[in-house]
Enzyme design. Sequence first.
Site, PDB file in Angstrom:
ATOM      1  N   GLU A 292     -68.255  37.147  -4.294  1.00 27.30           N
ATOM      2  CA  GLU A 292     -68.890  36.389  -3.209  1.00 27.30           C
ATOM      3  C   GLU A 292     -69.316  37.286  -2.058  1.00 27.30           C
ATOM      4  OE1 GLU A 292     -66.684  32.989  -1.860  1.00 27.30           O
ATOM      5  OE2 GLU A 292     -67.485  31.735  -3.460  1.00 27.30           O
ATOM      6  N   GLU A 295     -72.415  38.931  -3.196  1.00 29.94           N
ATOM      7  CA  GLU A 295     -73.548  38.003  -3.185  1.00 29.94           C
ATOM      8  C   GLU A 295     -74.025  37.732  -1.762  1.00 29.94           C
ATOM      9  OE1 GLU A 295     -74.817  33.675  -5.140  1.00 29.94           O
ATOM     10  OE2 GLU A 295     -72.733  34.348  -5.234  1.00 29.94           O
ATOM     11  N   CYS A 312     -65.448  27.623  -4.438  1.00 33.64           N
ATOM     12  CA  CYS A 312     -64.135  27.630  -5.086  1.00 33.64           C
ATOM     13  C   CYS A 312     -63.623  26.247  -5.409  1.00 33.64           C
ATOM     14  CB  CYS A 312     -63.113  28.340  -4.193  1.00 33.64           C
ATOM     15  SG  CYS A 312     -63.495  30.073  -3.935  1.00 33.64           S
ATOM     16  N   SER A 332     -72.976  29.711  -3.621  1.00 37.34           N
ATOM     17  CA  SER A 332     -72.722  30.907  -4.419  1.00 37.34           C
ATOM     18  C   SER A 332     -72.641  30.513  -5.884  1.00 37.34           C
ATOM     19  CB  SER A 332     -71.401  31.543  -3.978  1.00 37.34           C
ATOM     20  OG  SER A 332     -70.927  32.441  -4.944  1.00 37.34           O
ATOM     21  N   LYS A 371     -59.601  20.101 -10.676  1.00 39.79           N
ATOM     22  CA  LYS A 371     -59.575  21.259 -11.568  1.00 39.79           C
ATOM     23  C   LYS A 371     -59.438  20.838 -13.029  1.00 39.79           C
ATOM     24  CE  LYS A 371     -59.559  24.617  -8.402  1.00 39.79           C
ATOM     25  NZ  LYS A 371     -60.658  25.595  -8.268  1.00 39.79           N
ATOM     26  N   GLU A 374     -62.927  20.153 -13.981  1.00 44.31           N
ATOM     27  CA  GLU A 374     -63.696  21.401 -13.920  1.00 44.31           C
ATOM     28  C   GLU A 374     -63.489  22.251 -15.172  1.00 44.31           C
ATOM     29  OE1 GLU A 374     -64.114  25.320 -11.020  1.00 44.31           O
ATOM     30  OE2 GLU A 374     -62.161  24.395 -11.337  1.00 44.31           O
ATOM     31  N   GLU A 379     -70.574  24.352 -18.978  1.00 41.29           N
ATOM     32  CA  GLU A 379     -71.127  25.637 -18.547  1.00 41.29           C
ATOM     33  C   GLU A 379     -70.047  26.659 -18.200  1.00 41.29           C
ATOM     34  OE1 GLU A 379     -71.034  23.047 -14.796  1.00 41.29           O
ATOM     35  OE2 GLU A 379     -71.378  22.815 -16.961  1.00 41.29           O
ATOM     36  N   CYS A 516     -56.712  23.258   0.248  1.00 43.79           N
ATOM     37  CA  CYS A 516     -55.886  23.052  -0.943  1.00 43.79           C
ATOM     38  C   CYS A 516     -54.442  22.699  -0.607  1.00 43.79           C
ATOM     39  CB  CYS A 516     -55.915  24.298  -1.819  1.00 43.79           C
ATOM     40  SG  CYS A 516     -57.555  24.732  -2.434  1.00 43.79           S
TER      41      CYS A 516
END
Length: 587
Positions: A292, A295, A312, A332, A371, A374, A379, A516
């Site tokens: 990151e 980037e 994230c 990102s 998560k 996810e 992908e 989190c």
Amino acid sequence: MSDDKEMINIQINDQSLSVPSGITILEAAHEAGVKIPTLCHLDLHNLQLYNKTASCRVCMVEMGSDQTRNKLVPSCVTPVAEGMAVRTDTIRAITARRTAVELLLSNHPNECFTCPKNLECELQSLAEELNVRQIRWEGERMDYPKDASSGAIVKDANKCIYCRRCETGCNHVQTCGILSGIGRGFNSFVGPFNNMPMADTSCTYCGQCVQVCPTAALTEVYHTDKVWEALNDPDKHVIVQTAPAIRVALGELFGMEAGTIVTGKMVTALKRMGFDAVFDTNFGADLTVMEEASELIYRLENNKTLPILTNCCPAWVKFIEHQFPDLIHVPSTCKSPHIMFGQIAKTYYAEEHGIDPDKIVVVSIMPCIAKKAEAKRPELTKDERDNVDIVVTTRELGSMIKEAGIEFDILPDSQFDSPLGETTGASAIFGTAGGVIEAALRTAHEWITGKTLENVEFEQLRGMDGVRKATVQVGEHELNIGIASGLGNARMLLNEIKEGKSEYHAIEIMACPGGCIAGGGQPYHHGNHEVVKKRREAIYQEDRRKDVRKSHENKEIIKLYKNYLGKPFGDKAHKLLHTHFEKRERI
């Protein structure tokens, strides 16, 4: 007490009080040290969550004055008035509260022993507190099928008490608009429009509805059996990774003070449970910083899309895909830390140890329910292989430790295994809102300026406000940084981008208010903001006690790039560690 409000005189249980006008009887009782039970009421000011529907009638009290006769009123929404006299302890008030709970229980499944919220259920606790010893009204109960279609959240409408706390969290705090009241009277409950499956909605699976639900109407999909099955399969090499927010909350499940750092005990417990290797998701966080930060620099130096948005949080990613599909080129492209870790585990780690990747099972311990969904995004697979096989929450880990008969509080400390257990302080602060962008700036600052950053703590980026703005000087660049915690706050910043009014260079977004540490899979905080605050303080303590506090100084990360990935943001790193997003329909 506030000095700028008119003070009025009231009585609660014959105790004379001077309180600010405009507050409720419930708030005044709290000031007087008098407890009034509540269920639907929730007031998390610092987490921007307010639920004052007065739908459950559990907080009834008797109210009167010189001018009015005593009457029953809900204390959570009734404002105080001059000369008011309140009784919380009369037979009439106590009976009204108990009756309200009995009526809720009359239409509630009688399965406490097997319920996922057993001993954590607020309705169960209230029944004990109000001395409910029998259900006087038996009759027909709701009989709706459970919905686990999302792979993340289980909706059981039969356990819904219509408190509407989840609806407030979803619609007013997170602004997702998924949940609302369905039906009328006896069979009413809260759910998606037309009671459609959760998987078919725009739900982000952030889990804030689960965190505030007082019963088990909303819980996570449990994957503990899958973990035990893998651990007992001799043909599988089972490794586990633990997110930074876990170690400052797990102890609460074993009677420890909120914010107690239990990293070493957690590692010991996982090793005793039989995992072949115990690693740290913070390694993946350090890897995320490398990508990151690279980037960010690339976009700054090549006049590419700004602001860059950190990536994230899977719930926030799904939010932008549904709610702002025209902006999916802005975040990102980095995968999240635990997915990066899984990718490296099934490539670099597998090659280094001569293990068939198909025999590696990666288990992620996460503070986040999203998560789970996810990990199954197509992908994010590699060669038709999941990067992460199983995701369990902090709560699920706690239940597994208890199930294994491990006395957690007396465990000795152990260290994470190498090489994927080497981490820095920068990765630790990923667990709280503002930590991701601060960690990235520690590295970006040194890479841009070529100078050592002596003070690594960016205090201007810290705090608990839902939206924070700060300016950070990095060499010749004066970077405007935005931080949004909670999806309602994220919407504000995304609207600025959409309207061309944003002046930010980088924005961090976390779906859960506070980050989190207050994730949907964390131990239930039951409306206690101090719990979340203590977790946050522990996260920064974990950072300070690390010898290395910048991700690019992690020796194992340096070795990984040198021997396997090449340069950060390079071709191989991009192939393995970056992803893309999908425009999704808003339902």
